[in-house]
Design a protein around this motif. Structure first.
Motif, mmCIF file in Angstrom:
data_model
loop_
_atom_site.group_PDB
_atom_site.id
_atom_site.type_symbol
_atom_site.label_atom_id
_atom_site.label_comp_id
_atom_site.label_asym_id
_atom_site.label_seq_id
_atom_site.Cartn_x
_atom_site.Cartn_y
_atom_site.Cartn_z
ATOM 1 N N GLN A 48 47.184 -34.527 19.284
ATOM 2 C CA GLN A 48 48.119 -34.953 18.237
ATOM 3 C C GLN A 48 48.137 -33.936 17.081
ATOM 4 O O GLN A 48 47.698 -34.220 15.964
ATOM 5 N N HIS A 49 48.667 -32.763 17.367
ATOM 6 C CA HIS A 49 48.634 -31.655 16.423
ATOM 7 C C HIS A 49 49.512 -31.872 15.200
ATOM 8 O O HIS A 49 50.502 -32.603 15.241
ATOM 9 N N HIS A 50 49.120 -31.203 14.114
ATOM 10 C CA HIS A 50 49.983 -31.047 12.942
ATOM 11 C C HIS A 50 50.683 -29.688 13.017
ATOM 12 O O HIS A 50 51.856 -29.569 12.673
ATOM 13 N N ILE A 51 49.917 -28.679 13.437
ATOM 14 C CA ILE A 51 50.462 -27.343 13.684
ATOM 15 C C ILE A 51 50.245 -27.037 15.161
ATOM 16 O O ILE A 51 49.117 -27.042 15.651
ATOM 17 N N GLY A 52 51.325 -26.812 15.888
ATOM 18 C CA GLY A 52 51.228 -26.483 17.312
ATOM 19 C C GLY A 52 51.791 -25.092 17.557
ATOM 20 O O GLY A 52 52.662 -24.622 16.816
ATOM 21 N N LEU A 53 51.286 -24.431 18.571
ATOM 22 C CA LEU A 53 51.781 -23.098 18.925
ATOM 23 C C LEU A 53 51.921 -22.994 20.434
ATOM 24 O O LEU A 53 51.047 -23.449 21.178
ATOM 25 N N VAL A 54 53.022 -22.382 20.880
ATOM 26 C CA VAL A 54 53.234 -22.103 22.306
ATOM 27 C C VAL A 54 53.388 -20.591 22.456
ATOM 28 O O VAL A 54 54.370 -20.009 22.001
ATOM 29 N N SER A 55 52.411 -19.961 23.090
ATOM 30 C CA SER A 55 52.392 -18.500 23.203
ATOM 31 C C SER A 55 53.371 -17.987 24.257
ATOM 32 O O SER A 55 53.870 -16.860 24.154
ATOM 33 N N GLY A 56 53.631 -18.783 25.257
ATOM 34 C CA GLY A 56 54.516 -18.381 26.343
ATOM 35 C C GLY A 56 54.348 -19.340 27.503
ATOM 36 O O GLY A 56 53.351 -20.071 27.581
ATOM 37 N N ILE A 57 55.316 -19.354 28.388
ATOM 38 C CA ILE A 57 55.270 -20.276 29.522
ATOM 39 C C ILE A 57 55.527 -19.503 30.808
ATOM 40 O O ILE A 57 56.570 -18.865 30.968
ATOM 41 N N ALA A 58 54.551 -19.524 31.701
ATOM 42 C CA ALA A 58 54.673 -18.883 33.019
ATOM 43 C C ALA A 58 53.989 -19.794 34.022
ATOM 44 O O ALA A 58 52.821 -20.158 33.852
ATOM 45 N N TRP A 59 54.678 -20.173 35.039
ATOM 46 C CA TRP A 59 54.224 -21.181 36.009
ATOM 47 C C TRP A 59 52.793 -20.929 36.470
ATOM 48 O O TRP A 59 52.421 -19.835 36.884
ATOM 49 N N ASP A 60 51.982 -21.973 36.382
ATOM 50 C CA ASP A 60 50.579 -21.920 36.802
ATOM 51 C C ASP A 60 50.167 -23.329 37.213
ATOM 52 O O ASP A 60 50.928 -24.277 37.060
#
Length: 454
Positions: free
Chosen positions: A178-190
């Motif tokens: 339940q983040h207040h600050i979230g980050l998504v660095s990148g998405i590559a199928w895994d």
């Protein structure tokens, strides 16, 4: 507080157990297999179970919490006893949330780079002697463990992955924090074994971004199309701060990487375009928690990386030996490219071990197409016994070469033969990169490095 761990031997589970014991909790645990370094660390804190196995008698009504690790199964006898008694059973991420309800929660997600980004943020906060808690998936220099939970820290930095939270909870871990600050660095199928459908895999990150609360912040790499779409879709709240970052300007000169800041340059001990993205990611997060650019750059110059993330095992004047946790296609490609870019005038021998369920699955292996092309000599290693153990179809050398779209690569299925092949190479003006989330069948990497480096 009395807390019992089911599967206490896990790499991050045992760190949580130690942290709670240090807080004065009464901690017990069980596991049917505990490897190093977990066993030694648990023993040093008096937490190593007297014998391996599951013991329902350890579960009793006086327990305040039972924490369930991923290594356990749904029919685990201790879990069944806890459920029968109506005890509160937590997954690892649920318990981290319970311990940080009153803190600002920063969660770093993404298919690649999340460990390094989390480590960079932790390094900067440590450098400036800030009070904070953390949960990270790798050993970091200067830290006693991979989990810290205190009463006084106002914030916690968490590496959040998309794996299931527990054997009885298929919710991705990063959703439970339940983040207040979230980050998504990148998405590559895994994680093909968990998300056999590409769209379903991507959807997990859409859910993560969409769960950002009112006045919260979602940060994403704008150079990654999927991350951008996931974090800016119509499902996002209008009252969420959406912040994009890209690759930090840099240059490589004589084997040294420099960050370019306006009209100045600073040398850093890490390298690769993906790490330049990680720098900007961590700088963006730090700016949201009161670390300005001057303080950030002051600290980041001494960041040496996380264990097994482009880790320098050894070097001499004409050879460098690196190892990396890379195992997914995007990670192997980025890591190979990074080493070649840093040392363009040296030959690069890059070796990737296929060890995970995804990497050994015939349906998924084509995702590795061209990932070793930046190496002057590419090598793929896998153990047929591992394939059989995972109950997958056998793979031939020719199928590996076709999947990688590279018929020049060497394929090995015997670790000793691989070792002898490497020792038979000329290492003048040549670097070696060993990539794996496994162990190359317990190959002694330091011994190999000593022989390669001389």
């Amino acid at each position: 507080m009395k807390v019992h761990f089911i599967a206490i031997g896990g790499s991050i589970m045992h760190n949580l157990a130690i942290t709670l014991a240090q807080k004065g909790y009464q901690v017990t645990g069980s596991d049917d297999e505990i490897y190093e370094p977990s066993a030694s660390r648990l023993k040093s804190f008096g937490l190593l179970p007297a014998e391996e196995g599951w013991f329902p008698e350890k579960i009793h009504a006086a327990l305040d919490a039972v924490i369930l690790g991923m290594h356990a199964r749904k029919d685990n006898p201790e879990l069944l006893k806890a459920q029968e008694l109506g005890l509160q059973v937590y997954s690892f991420p649920e318990y981290i949330y319970e311990q940080s309800k009153n803190k600002e929660r920063i969660v770093i997600a993404g298919s690649h780079g999340k460990t390094t980004i989390t480590a960079m943020i932790i390094h900067v906060l440590n450098f400036h002697q800030k009070k904070f808690d953390y949960a990270v998936g790798a050993t970091l220099e200067g830290l006693d463990g991979t989990v810290r939970l205190t009463e006084e820290a106002p914030l916690i930095v968490i590496e959040g992955d998309e794996y299931f939270s527990s054997p009885i909870d298929p919710t991705p871990k990063f959703m439970r924090y339940q983040h207040h600050i979230g980050l998504v660095s990148g998405i590559a199928w895994d994680h093909y074994n968990i998300f056999p459908n590409f769209e379903d895999y991507v959807h997990q990150f859409e859910l993560f971004a969409a769960s950002t609360p009112k006045a919260g912040t979602i940060i994403y790499c704008e150079e990654d199309d999927l991350a951008t779409v996931a974090c800016t879709s119509n499902n996002m709240r209008d009252d969420v701060n959406k912040i994009a970052y890209n690759t930090h300007p840099y240059e490589v000169k004589n084997g040294i990487t420099y960050l370019i800041i306006d009209h100045t340059k600073i040398a850093v001990p890490f390298f690769g375009a993906h790490n330049m993205q990680n720098v900007n990611a961590s700088k963006t997060v730090c700016s949201r928690i009161g670390i300005d650019e001057e303080k950030f750059y002051q600290a980041i110059q001494s960041f040496k990386g996380a264990a097994k993330r482009l880790e320098l095992v050894g070097k001499n004047e004409h050879t460098a030996f690196f190892r990396d946790f890379a195992h997914a296609p995007s990670k192997i490609e980025a890591t190979t490219k990074a080493v070649k870019e840093q040392f363009p005038h040296r030959k690069l021998i890059a070796c990737a071990e296929l060890h995970t369920y995804s990497s050994l699955n015939k349906e998924f292996i084509p995702e590795y197409q061209n990932t070793l092309d930046k190496a002057d000599l590419g090598i793929v290693y896998y153990n047929p016994k591992t394939v059989a153990h995972k109950r997958l179809s056998p793979i031939s050398e020719q199928e590996i070469k076709q999947a990688f779209n590279n018929h020049a690569i060497h394929v090995f299925t015997d670790a000793e033969k691989l070792k002898n092949f490497l020792l038979g190479q000329s290492w003048k003006d040549t670097n070696l990169l060993m990539m794996s989330s496994g162990t190359y069948d317990n190959m002694d990497i330091k011994e190999l490095a000593a022989k390669v480096i001389g």
